[in-house]
Design an enzyme around this catalytic site. Structure first.
Site, PDB file in Angstrom:
ATOM      1  N   GLY A 268       1.146  -1.006   0.005  1.00  0.00           N
ATOM      2  CA  GLY A 268       0.384  -0.248   0.269  1.00  0.00           C
ATOM      3  C   GLY A 268       1.001   1.338   0.281  1.00  0.00           C
ATOM      4  O   GLY A 268       0.327   2.486  -0.804  1.00  0.00           O
ATOM      5  N   GLY A 496       2.023  -6.523   4.427  1.00  0.00           N
ATOM      6  CA  GLY A 496       3.109  -7.185   4.249  1.00  0.00           C
ATOM      7  C   GLY A 496       4.746  -7.146   5.210  1.00  0.00           C
ATOM      8  O   GLY A 496       5.017  -7.603   4.847  1.00  0.00           O
ATOM      9  N   THR A 497       3.588  -6.459   6.660  1.00  0.00           N
ATOM     10  CA  THR A 497       5.187  -6.067   7.313  1.00  0.00           C
ATOM     11  C   THR A 497       4.963  -6.984   8.262  1.00  0.00           C
ATOM     12  O   THR A 497       6.291  -7.236   9.180  1.00  0.00           O
ATOM     13  CB  THR A 497       4.469  -4.395   7.930  1.00  0.00           C
ATOM     14  OG1 THR A 497       3.093  -4.628   8.638  1.00  0.00           O
ATOM     15  CG2 THR A 497       4.657  -3.486   6.705  1.00  0.00           C
ATOM     16  N   GLY A 538       0.987   0.627  13.112  1.00  0.00           N
ATOM     17  CA  GLY A 538       0.657  -0.194  13.352  1.00  0.00           C
ATOM     18  C   GLY A 538       0.697  -1.116  14.604  1.00  0.00           C
ATOM     19  O   GLY A 538      -0.144  -1.356  15.744  1.00  0.00           O
ATOM     20  N   LEU A 621      11.307  -5.611  18.125  1.00  0.00           N
ATOM     21  CA  LEU A 621       9.847  -7.093  18.224  1.00  0.00           C
ATOM     22  C   LEU A 621      10.412  -8.434  17.746  1.00  0.00           C
ATOM     23  O   LEU A 621      10.297  -9.259  18.629  1.00  0.00           O
ATOM     24  CB  LEU A 621       8.119  -6.504  18.313  1.00  0.00           C
ATOM     25  CG  LEU A 621       8.321  -5.275  18.939  1.00  0.00           C
ATOM     26  CD1 LEU A 621       6.840  -4.346  19.409  1.00  0.00           C
ATOM     27  CD2 LEU A 621       8.691  -5.579  20.113  1.00  0.00           C
ATOM     28  N   GLN A 629      11.676  -4.560   6.397  1.00  0.00           N
ATOM     29  CA  GLN A 629      11.002  -2.940   6.770  1.00  0.00           C
ATOM     30  C   GLN A 629      12.176  -1.950   6.443  1.00  0.00           C
ATOM     31  O   GLN A 629      12.232  -1.467   5.786  1.00  0.00           O
ATOM     32  CB  GLN A 629       9.968  -2.945   8.113  1.00  0.00           C
ATOM     33  CG  GLN A 629       9.263  -3.423   8.236  1.00  0.00           C
ATOM     34  CD  GLN A 629       8.027  -3.298   7.220  1.00  0.00           C
ATOM     35  OE1 GLN A 629       7.837  -1.937   7.235  1.00  0.00           O
ATOM     36  NE2 GLN A 629       8.377  -3.336   6.007  1.00  0.00           N
ATOM     37  N   LYS A 692       8.871   1.829  18.240  1.00  0.00           N
ATOM     38  CA  LYS A 692       9.024   3.025  17.535  1.00  0.00           C
ATOM     39  C   LYS A 692       8.428   2.079  16.503  1.00  0.00           C
ATOM     40  O   LYS A 692       8.879   0.958  16.397  1.00  0.00           O
ATOM     41  CB  LYS A 692      10.244   3.548  17.428  1.00  0.00           C
ATOM     42  CG  LYS A 692      10.151   4.492  18.688  1.00  0.00           C
ATOM     43  CD  LYS A 692      11.640   5.104  18.625  1.00  0.00           C
ATOM     44  CE  LYS A 692      11.594   6.077  19.777  1.00  0.00           C
ATOM     45  NZ  LYS A 692      13.135   7.197  19.948  1.00  0.00           N
ATOM     46  N   GLY A 693       7.836   3.001  15.433  1.00  0.00           N
ATOM     47  CA  GLY A 693       7.736   3.036  14.059  1.00  0.00           C
ATOM     48  C   GLY A 693       8.754   2.336  13.300  1.00  0.00           C
ATOM     49  O   GLY A 693       9.923   3.324  13.451  1.00  0.00           O
ATOM     50  N   GLU A 696       8.739   3.282   7.850  1.00  0.00           N
ATOM     51  CA  GLU A 696       9.001   4.526   6.868  1.00  0.00           C
ATOM     52  C   GLU A 696      10.386   5.511   7.411  1.00  0.00           C
ATOM     53  O   GLU A 696      11.237   5.678   6.127  1.00  0.00           O
ATOM     54  CB  GLU A 696       7.682   5.368   6.760  1.00  0.00           C
ATOM     55  CG  GLU A 696       6.462   5.041   7.098  1.00  0.00           C
ATOM     56  CD  GLU A 696       5.208   5.258   7.255  1.00  0.00           C
ATOM     57  OE1 GLU A 696       4.896   6.727   5.887  1.00  0.00           O
ATOM     58  OE2 GLU A 696       4.661   6.202   8.162  1.00  0.00           O
TER      59      GLU A 696
END
Length: 737
Positions: A268, A496-497, A538, A621, A629, A692-693, A696
């Protein structure tokens, strides 16, 4: 690619309750969920394999366009062929006369939709054409081929109007929006003009980033069916909860009257972050025809209807002392939005928090043009903004004759410059130092255009990366079954993550259970509502809710005596209160990207030889999915730097690169050795997992690192992306700059 060692961890005492296996429960013994056993390796931090991996590689995973209910019809949209105007005539007779054609929907006969917050979804409601590619009709037929033929047979007449699709730095329609995502449209601290004028060393440079498109492998697709007034949609979306809510508003239904399923999504990158035309058109056609309808948007139409990264024109000014410490920093950007609705690429936001800047000016200006509405693309704002900022930092390093890594270290702030808030954690300096050591940054001859191998010039570059921590309200349900199993239900989306995998790990860690005893249900609006998969939020958002629900379930199990009832025990929790409370900390992930490039002096071709990213993104994690990623983001950054370009034709008002033949993305041959590393960062101010994310931040910084390496290779500064051979050859022919 590197592989960091993952230390094995054992569960803490409060998480060490394990399943009792091989014996049935009895009233005089504890329930199987709480039977004592040897501690398991802690599942958080383990490189667990994707739980849906086998389904994907065997073809068992089903995507939105792979659901075909009995009697399913197929749809094909008709895009406008003018850049601005009104529909004056519609002739559908030839289309309806074709074999197998069921209907042609236009603004004259399509179901009426209610007004709601997203005007890009007000499809087939009026005769206005706001931009080229706007959908003006929809053909529905028994087969896909018949629907396509019918769409081509629809004749549309237009009254055209003058259009404007070209953004310039001095466009007369420019304005400053009050707010952008992340803060006010303009922000000023101190006296920038005076500080910049007094600075011993300055740079004043301009950069451009062209329009970019997401182009996920799976196109935007939806299959819709109405049954006794209930709408069921299989949609390629990053968030079924948002799709359900928007469909409910459009069709004046309750959310309990709609089921949206997004079980598997083939990428996406922001383009599927909010509902797109396919889901609305499919639902309209299904209601109009009384049959299930499937619609997969043709790839050549996607640039005009599902969003794009808006072009950005940057002016960056930096003033510093002889010691390299920044005294004045300004980042001003110009971009476009559409006449349909406002969307701003918030590219100046990173400059407000990255470096020491007692005197600062950051401004966004935009003009509403006759273009498709821009939207989210991976790392919106940060990706183009950090390209300009980190390129300017490199130029300042050259002016001052200071190593680019050292310059960034000297300007690392103790608190967030724009707000004064302390950072929850900030390990950018460590990323720069550790990354430089791993990359072999030193010894480095800072002189440009001195490393040559035959016709190749070689260079190295560095850039910093950042992305904010974002967490949104989510609800999750945790269930303990009588047979000793657990079931977690949350409307997360796996694009897909590896979301299923990491949520299983979080639940297993809290419950002290083996991962194979935990089932996670995601991807349906019938599940507890959750934020969409976007903004690198997410895992932090869904995981917090799952953690909270599992913690409550564990407390219930400890209080329960004897075997569980046949229906098991279920608890539901949400993070409404936790996420509503503002944090006293500035929360960001950081990183440093290093690149080595070679430039062919005969052809102008740039090839990346090595990429290395060093990140500080909280607790990792799952190293296996995290590395994917980081590496994937860096490859997207490589594409942004060297090949991606989606220019607008000023005459016809459309995007010239409308498919993957014209819009170039990296192929395997373009991707070098890519290394992703991370620090073991502990941050107690985020969420219970300390995460944390990471989705991106990989793209942020990579284009600038590559661009800075190209300067080091050839001695000329290319300030307009992408760095294509024609631009490189022109720079090679010019004097060193």
């Amino acid at each position: 690619m590197s592989h960091d060692p993952v230390p094995e961890r054992t569960a803490s005492p409060e998480l060490s309750h394990q399943y009792e296996q091989g014996r049935p429960p009895s009233p005089d013994r504890p329930t199987p969920h709480l039977a004592p056993a040897a501690p398991l390796p802690h599942p958080l931090g383990a490189p667990s394999v994707r739980r849906e991996g086998r389904e994907k590689v065997t073809g068992a995973a089903r995507y939105a366009a792979e659901y075909t209910p009995p009697g399913c019809a197929y749809a094909w949209p008709v895009p406008a062929t003018v850049a601005r105007g009104r529909i004056t005539a519609l002739d559908t007779a030839a289309a309806l006369a074709l074999p197998g054609v069921i209907a042609v929907l236009t603004h004259e006969n399509a179901p009426r939709l209610a007004s709601m917050g997203d005007p890009t979804l007000a499809l087939l409601q009026e005769d206005r054409v706001p931009h080229r590619g706007w959908y003006v009709a929809l053909a529905v037929a028994d087969t896909l081929e018949a629907a396509r033929d019918a769409a081509e047979a629809v004749h549309v007449g237009y009254a055209t109007e003058p259009h404007d699709v070209r953004i310039t730095a001095d466009h007369p329609g420019l304005y400053v929006p009050e707010e952008v995502f992340g803060g006010p449209g303009a922000r000023e601290r101190g006296d920038f003009d005076a500080a910049f004028a007094a600075a011993p060393a300055t740079v004043d440079v301009a950069y451009t980033v062209p329009p970019l498109h997401n182009h996920p492998m799976e196109p935007h697709a939806a299959t819709a069916q109405w049954t006794d007034g209930h709408l069921t949609v299989h949609d390629s979306s990053q968030g079924a909860t948002r799709v359900c809510e928007d469909l409910a508003a459009l069709f004046k239904l309750g959310t309990d009257e709609i089921t949206v399923v997004s079980e598997h999504v083939g990428g996406g990158f922001g383009a599927k972050g909010t509902p797109r035309p396919q889901v609305v058109l499919a639902a309209m056609a299904a209601r109009h025809t009384g049959r299930p309808v499937k619609l997969a948007l043709p790839r050549r139409q996607l640039p005009g209807v599902v969003g794009h990264r808006a072009p950005t024109l940057h002016r960056v000014r930096i003033g510093a002392g002889h010691d390299g410490v920044i005294t004045a920093l300004a980042h001003e950007i110009v971009t476009h939005t559409s006449t349909v609705t406002e969307f701003v690429e918030q590219a100046a936001i990173p400059a407000r928090m990255m470096y020491t800047s007692p005197h600062s000016r950051t401004v966004h200006r935009l003009a509403a043009l006759d273009v498709p509405t821009p939207s989210w693309m991976r790392a919106p704002g940060e990706a183009p903004g950090m390209y300009a900022l980190e390129s300017a930092l490199d130029e300042l390093a050259v002016v001052l004759d200071i190593d680019p890594v050292e310059l960034r270290i000297r300007n690392d702030p103790a608190t967030e410059p724009d707000t004064g808030r302390p950072f929850s954690s900030r390990h950018l300096v460590e990323c720069l130092r550790v990354g430089a050591e791993r990359f072999g940054w030193l010894p480095r001859d800072p002189r440009p255009a001195v490393r040559r191998r035959g016709d190749l010039l070689l260079g190295t570059g560095v850039a910093a990366a950042t992305y904010p921590v974002q967490i949104s309200e989510t609800e999750a349900e945790a269930h303990a079954a009588a047979d000793g199993g657990y079931r977690i239900r949350v409307n997360a989306t796996d694009i897909g993550t590896g979301a299923r995998t990491v949520l299983t790990q979080i639940a297993a860690a809290v419950l002290g259970a083996p991962e194979d005893r935990v089932q996670v249900d995601i991807g349906s609006s019938d599940l507890p509502p959750a934020v969409l998969a976007g903004g690198s939020a997410g895992t932090a958002s869904w995981g917090w809710a799952v953690h909270k629900a599992c913690t409550s379930l564990l407390a219930r199990l400890r209080a329960h005596h004897g075997p569980l009832p046949a229906e098991g025990i279920t608890v539901t929790e949400d993070t409404r209160q936790e996420t509503a409370e503002p944090s006293p900390y500035a929360r960001h992930a950081f990183g440093a990207v290093f690149a080595e490039v070679e430039v062919d002096t005969r052809t102008g071709e740039v090839r990346v030889r090595r990429l290395l990213g060093q990140y500080a993104a909280g607790r990792i994690l799952n190293p296996r999915t995290a590395r994917s990623q980081f590496v994937g983001g860096m490859i997207m950054g490589l594409g942004m730097a060297l090949m991606e370009d989606s220019a607008l034709d000023p005459v016809f008002g459309d995007f010239t690169a409308c498919d993957l033949a014209a819009y170039h993305i990296p192929a395997c041959a373009d991707v070098p050795a890519v290394e992703a590393h991370w620090l073991d960062e502990e941050d107690p101010h985020l969420n219970p997992m300390g995460s944390k994310g990471i989705g991106e931040i990989g793209i942020v910084g990579t284009p600038a690192a590559i661009g800075n390496a190209v300067w080091h290779a050839i001695g000329a500064r290319l300030r307009d992306l992408p760095l294509t051979p024609d631009r490189t050859l022109a720079a090679l022919a010019a004097p060193l700059t």
